[in-house]
Every structure is written in structure tokens, then in C-alpha cells.
Write an enzyme that holds these catalytic residues in place. Structure first.
Site, PDB file in Angstrom:
ATOM      1  N   ASP A  32     -45.113  25.837  51.862  1.00 44.79           N
ATOM      2  CA  ASP A  32     -43.675  25.716  52.129  1.00 44.79           C
ATOM      3  C   ASP A  32     -42.952  27.057  51.981  1.00 44.79           C
ATOM      4  O   ASP A  32     -43.427  27.964  51.293  1.00 44.79           O
ATOM      5  CB  ASP A  32     -43.024  24.746  51.119  1.00 44.79           C
ATOM      6  CG  ASP A  32     -43.418  23.295  51.378  1.00 44.79           C
ATOM      7  OD1 ASP A  32     -44.352  23.063  52.170  1.00 44.79           O
ATOM      8  OD2 ASP A  32     -42.795  22.409  50.770  1.00 44.79           O
ATOM      9  N   ASP A  33     -41.789  27.096  52.602  1.00 42.65           N
ATOM     10  CA  ASP A  33     -40.762  28.123  52.376  1.00 42.65           C
ATOM     11  C   ASP A  33     -40.952  29.422  53.153  1.00 42.65           C
ATOM     12  O   ASP A  33     -40.152  30.339  53.025  1.00 42.65           O
ATOM     13  CB  ASP A  33     -40.563  28.450  50.886  1.00 42.65           C
ATOM     14  CG  ASP A  33     -40.115  27.237  50.081  1.00 42.65           C
ATOM     15  OD1 ASP A  33     -39.922  26.158  50.689  1.00 42.65           O
ATOM     16  OD2 ASP A  33     -39.975  27.350  48.856  1.00 42.65           O
ATOM     17  N   HIS A  83     -38.864  22.491  57.556  1.00 45.98           N
ATOM     18  CA  HIS A  83     -38.493  22.476  56.128  1.00 45.98           C
ATOM     19  C   HIS A  83     -37.021  22.875  55.970  1.00 45.98           C
ATOM     20  O   HIS A  83     -36.660  23.546  55.011  1.00 45.98           O
ATOM     21  CB  HIS A  83     -39.420  23.422  55.360  1.00 45.98           C
ATOM     22  CG  HIS A  83     -39.398  23.245  53.863  1.00 45.98           C
ATOM     23  ND1 HIS A  83     -39.409  22.017  53.245  1.00 45.98           N
ATOM     24  CD2 HIS A  83     -39.382  24.162  52.855  1.00 45.98           C
ATOM     25  CE1 HIS A  83     -39.393  22.189  51.926  1.00 45.98           C
ATOM     26  NE2 HIS A  83     -39.357  23.473  51.666  1.00 45.98           N
ATOM     27  N   HIS A  87     -32.962  25.799  53.530  1.00 46.41           N
ATOM     28  CA  HIS A  87     -33.493  25.327  52.249  1.00 46.41           C
ATOM     29  C   HIS A  87     -32.395  24.992  51.239  1.00 46.41           C
ATOM     30  O   HIS A  87     -32.525  25.218  50.043  1.00 46.41           O
ATOM     31  CB  HIS A  87     -34.444  26.370  51.643  1.00 46.41           C
ATOM     32  CG  HIS A  87     -35.505  25.763  50.779  1.00 46.41           C
ATOM     33  ND1 HIS A  87     -35.339  25.545  49.425  1.00 46.41           N
ATOM     34  CD2 HIS A  87     -36.746  25.313  51.053  1.00 46.41           C
ATOM     35  CE1 HIS A  87     -36.436  25.007  48.930  1.00 46.41           C
ATOM     36  NE2 HIS A  87     -37.312  24.843  49.899  1.00 46.41           N
ATOM     37  N   HIS A 177     -46.985  27.265  48.223  1.00 50.10           N
ATOM     38  CA  HIS A 177     -45.900  28.049  48.828  1.00 50.10           C
ATOM     39  C   HIS A 177     -46.430  29.404  49.298  1.00 50.10           C
ATOM     40  O   HIS A 177     -47.254  30.013  48.602  1.00 50.10           O
ATOM     41  CB  HIS A 177     -44.776  28.259  47.801  1.00 50.10           C
ATOM     42  CG  HIS A 177     -44.121  26.967  47.392  1.00 50.10           C
ATOM     43  ND1 HIS A 177     -44.671  26.130  46.464  1.00 50.10           N
ATOM     44  CD2 HIS A 177     -42.977  26.371  47.838  1.00 50.10           C
ATOM     45  CE1 HIS A 177     -43.891  25.057  46.329  1.00 50.10           C
ATOM     46  NE2 HIS A 177     -42.861  25.182  47.147  1.00 50.10           N
TER      47      HIS A 177
END
Ligand SMILES: [Zn+2]
Length: 205
Positions: A32-33, A83, A87, A177
Site C-alpha cells: 500500500d501507499d 487506495h 490517503h 507497504h
């Protein structure tokens, strides 16, 4: 928590999932991210070295900043998911901007050849009623995870220990991540061990 998610999966007609296809000995790594200009490329190199495929849940703003990394992910057989744009935490109960945010990132990912409705993972894995409603309306699949590596708060050695202690089951979805080096450092140790144990690493469909 997993019980709650399983209940949610049933209620939503399997639109909210925590596990991938339970293909024999297959585990799903998710990052993620990103994409991240420093940490994503070495991770892609490591995955390629071990013939492992993964799924990257991308932040729209980072996709706009580093499109070549997204192209590389797809070229190398990985999957990409939504995602959110920036965020941010979504409002818990009132219908807010969730739907627009989802649409905006989906449209962005489509330009790279992703399917019309990408897999969605909400920021912080937080599914508010408003987020759930926005996803159901769009027939969007929400993909959470079955195993959190805690790579955002542990040192790489601790992540290795934490994941080694778990007997990975087929269909396991592991949360990591790629906006920091911990996942890379832990996987450098774990991927050879896992491969030796007969595990395969596939992208989520
Ligand atoms: Zn995130």
C-alpha cells in the site's frame, strides 16, 4: 476483527474480502501507499528476482507523480488497486466524498490499462458505512487483508519474526507497504524461505 470482516463479506455479497482465491500454496502479497520514488523500484527488482507477483494499492497523487513505476508494475505482471486519491480518512457515518474519490482514482488507473473497476482498499483499512455504500453502489470489490505485517511500526527483523511465526494458509492476503524500506528488508529474508517451503506468490484477480 476478522469475524467482523467475514460477516461484512457475507452481507455485502462477497464484495468485501480479506482473502484471495485459495489456490493451493498461493499467497497474495499486497503493498500500500505507493508508488514511491525511492522504495518501489528495489522492491520490484526483488519480486522479479524471485518470480513473485503482487498487488499494489496505489495512492492517486503518487500515481500522478510517478507514472513510470505504475507502468513497470503492470509490465512485470503485478496487479494494481485503488487506495484513494490522497490517503485521507473518510468521514465515518455521513455520506461524503468517498464515491467521487473512488471514481477519480479508478479513471486514473484505467489510463494504465487497469480494468474499469479496480479493487479498492480504503485508507487505513477503514470501511465506514458511507464507504461501504459507495462501493456497493459501484459494484466495487473491497480487498482488505488477512495478515497485517505491521511493517509500518516494526523493524524489519521483527516483521520477519512475526511472519515466520504464522503458518501461511492458501489465499492469505498479506498487508505491507512500499513507501518505506521495511517490506523490502523483510522480504529479502522471507521470500527465499517461503519459496523453499513451496509457496507461490500471485497477483490478486
Ligand atoms: Zn494506506
Amino acid at each position: 476483527m476478522e469475524t467482523l470482516w467475514s460477516a461484512l463479506a457475507l452481507l455485502s455479497g462477497q464484495r468485501v474480502c480479506t482473502r484471495g482465491d485459495p489456490v493451493r500454496q498461493t499467497v497474495y502479497l499486497t503493498f500500500d501507499d505507493g508508488p514511491d520514488p525511492e522504495h518501489t523500484a528495489p522492491l520490484l527488482d526483488l519480486l522479479a528476482k524471485h518470480g513473485a507477483k503482487a498487488t499494489f494499492f496505489l495512492v492517486g497523487r503518487a500515481v500522478q507523480a510517478w507514472p513510470e513505476l505504475v507502468q513497470r508494475m503492470l509490465f512485470e505482471g503485478h496487479a494494481i488497486g485503488n487506495h484513494s486519491m490522497a490517503h485521507r480518512r473518510m468521514s465515518a457515518w455521513r455520506p461524503g466524498p468517498e464515491g467521487d474519490d473512488i471514481d477519480q482514482v479508478d479513471q486514473l488507473l484505467c489510463r494504465f490499462g487497469a480494468r474499469h473497476r479496480a479493487l479498492y482498499r480504503p485508507p487505513h483499512g477503514r470501511i465506514s458505512p458511507a464507504t461501504l455504500w459507495a462501493c456497493l453502489k459501484r459494484r466495487q470489490r473491497v480487498m482488505l487483508w488477512s495478515l497485517d505485517s505491521h511493517d509500518y511500526k516494526l523493524a524489519a527483523g521483527e516483521v520477519v519474526q512475526r511472519l515466520r511465526d504464522r503458518r501461511l494458509r492458501s489465499g492469505e492476503v498479506i498487508l505491507m507497504h512500499d513507501d518505506q524500506p521495511c517490506a523490502f528488508e523483510a522480504l529479502e529474508v522471507l521470500l527465499p524461505e517461503w519459496k523453499h517451503a513451496g509457496l507461490r506468490f500471485a497477483a490478486l484477480a
